[in-house]
Design a protein around this motif. Structure first.
Motif, PDB file in Angstrom:
ATOM      1  N   ASN A  34       1.047  -0.675  -0.153  1.00 32.77           N
ATOM      2  CA  ASN A  34      -0.175  -0.091  -0.378  1.00 32.77           C
ATOM      3  C   ASN A  34       0.497   0.962   0.213  1.00 32.77           C
ATOM      4  O   ASN A  34       0.414   2.093   0.349  1.00 32.77           O
ATOM      5  CB  ASN A  34      -1.379  -0.308   1.088  1.00 32.77           C
ATOM      6  CG  ASN A  34      -2.597  -1.089   1.114  1.00 32.77           C
ATOM      7  OD1 ASN A  34      -2.377  -1.402   0.018  1.00 32.77           O
ATOM      8  ND2 ASN A  34      -2.306  -1.779   2.289  1.00 32.77           N
ATOM      9  N   ALA A  35       2.231   1.103  -0.093  1.00 27.02           N
ATOM     10  CA  ALA A  35       3.451   2.401  -0.162  1.00 27.02           C
ATOM     11  C   ALA A  35       3.095   3.124  -1.389  1.00 27.02           C
ATOM     12  O   ALA A  35       3.181   2.440  -2.506  1.00 27.02           O
ATOM     13  CB  ALA A  35       4.816   1.679   0.447  1.00 27.02           C
ATOM     14  N   ASP A  36       3.139   4.217  -1.173  1.00 31.23           N
ATOM     15  CA  ASP A  36       3.168   5.304  -2.878  1.00 31.23           C
ATOM     16  C   ASP A  36       4.444   5.601  -2.598  1.00 31.23           C
ATOM     17  O   ASP A  36       5.367   6.255  -1.944  1.00 31.23           O
ATOM     18  CB  ASP A  36       2.719   6.571  -2.002  1.00 31.23           C
ATOM     19  CG  ASP A  36       2.326   7.617  -3.812  1.00 31.23           C
ATOM     20  OD1 ASP A  36       3.051   7.056  -4.376  1.00 31.23           O
ATOM     21  OD2 ASP A  36       1.960   8.394  -3.386  1.00 31.23           O
ATOM     22  N   GLY A  38       5.598   7.438  -4.694  1.00 29.59           N
ATOM     23  CA  GLY A  38       5.939   8.685  -5.559  1.00 29.59           C
ATOM     24  C   GLY A  38       5.799   8.155  -7.076  1.00 29.59           C
ATOM     25  O   GLY A  38       4.924   7.278  -7.664  1.00 29.59           O
ATOM     26  N   ASN A  39       5.858   8.990  -7.888  1.00 27.67           N
ATOM     27  CA  ASN A  39       5.720   9.406  -9.281  1.00 27.67           C
ATOM     28  C   ASN A  39       6.504   8.528 -10.713  1.00 27.67           C
ATOM     29  O   ASN A  39       7.872   9.259 -10.132  1.00 27.67           O
ATOM     30  CB  ASN A  39       4.405  10.183  -9.857  1.00 27.67           C
ATOM     31  CG  ASN A  39       4.585  10.735 -11.703  1.00 27.67           C
ATOM     32  OD1 ASN A  39       4.746   9.690 -12.133  1.00 27.67           O
ATOM     33  ND2 ASN A  39       4.662  12.265 -11.870  1.00 27.67           N
ATOM     34  N   ARG A  40       5.804   7.547 -10.677  1.00 25.33           N
ATOM     35  CA  ARG A  40       6.721   6.393 -11.381  1.00 25.33           C
ATOM     36  C   ARG A  40       7.465   7.583 -12.823  1.00 25.33           C
ATOM     37  O   ARG A  40       8.138   6.598 -13.382  1.00 25.33           O
ATOM     38  CB  ARG A  40       6.431   4.750 -11.916  1.00 25.33           C
ATOM     39  CG  ARG A  40       7.261   4.761 -10.421  1.00 25.33           C
ATOM     40  CD  ARG A  40       6.151   3.296 -10.429  1.00 25.33           C
ATOM     41  NE  ARG A  40       6.044   2.242  -8.852  1.00 25.33           N
ATOM     42  CZ  ARG A  40       5.530   1.456  -8.596  1.00 25.33           C
ATOM     43  NH1 ARG A  40       5.330   0.813  -9.372  1.00 25.33           N
ATOM     44  NH2 ARG A  40       5.605   0.854  -7.383  1.00 25.33           N
TER      45      ARG A  40
END
Length: 62
Positions: A34-36, A38-40
């Motif tokens: 569930n971790a974010d 960032g923008n890949r």
């Protein structure tokens, strides 16, 4: 039945530790899934001006 412990190993305590390790592993998997991160889509390395020699990617040939 379970009180005949001839080998001296406390299997009850061992089972509790095993269950705790498995629960901790599942919790870590849930947190990481569930971790974010960032923008890949955006690269994190800054682009440098100038030619890419000697590290230019080879042109694709069909």
């Amino acid at each position: 039945m379970f009180h005949n412990n001839d080998d001296g190993v406390d299997w009850g305590g061992t089972a509790v530790v095993l269950v705790l390790v498995l629960v901790a592993a599942v919790l870590v998997l849930i947190v990481v899934s569930n971790a974010d991160f960032g923008n890949r889509d955006r690269p994190t390395a800054p682009r440098t001006p100038g030619p890419c020699e000697p590290f230019c990617p080879a042109p694709r040939t069909p």
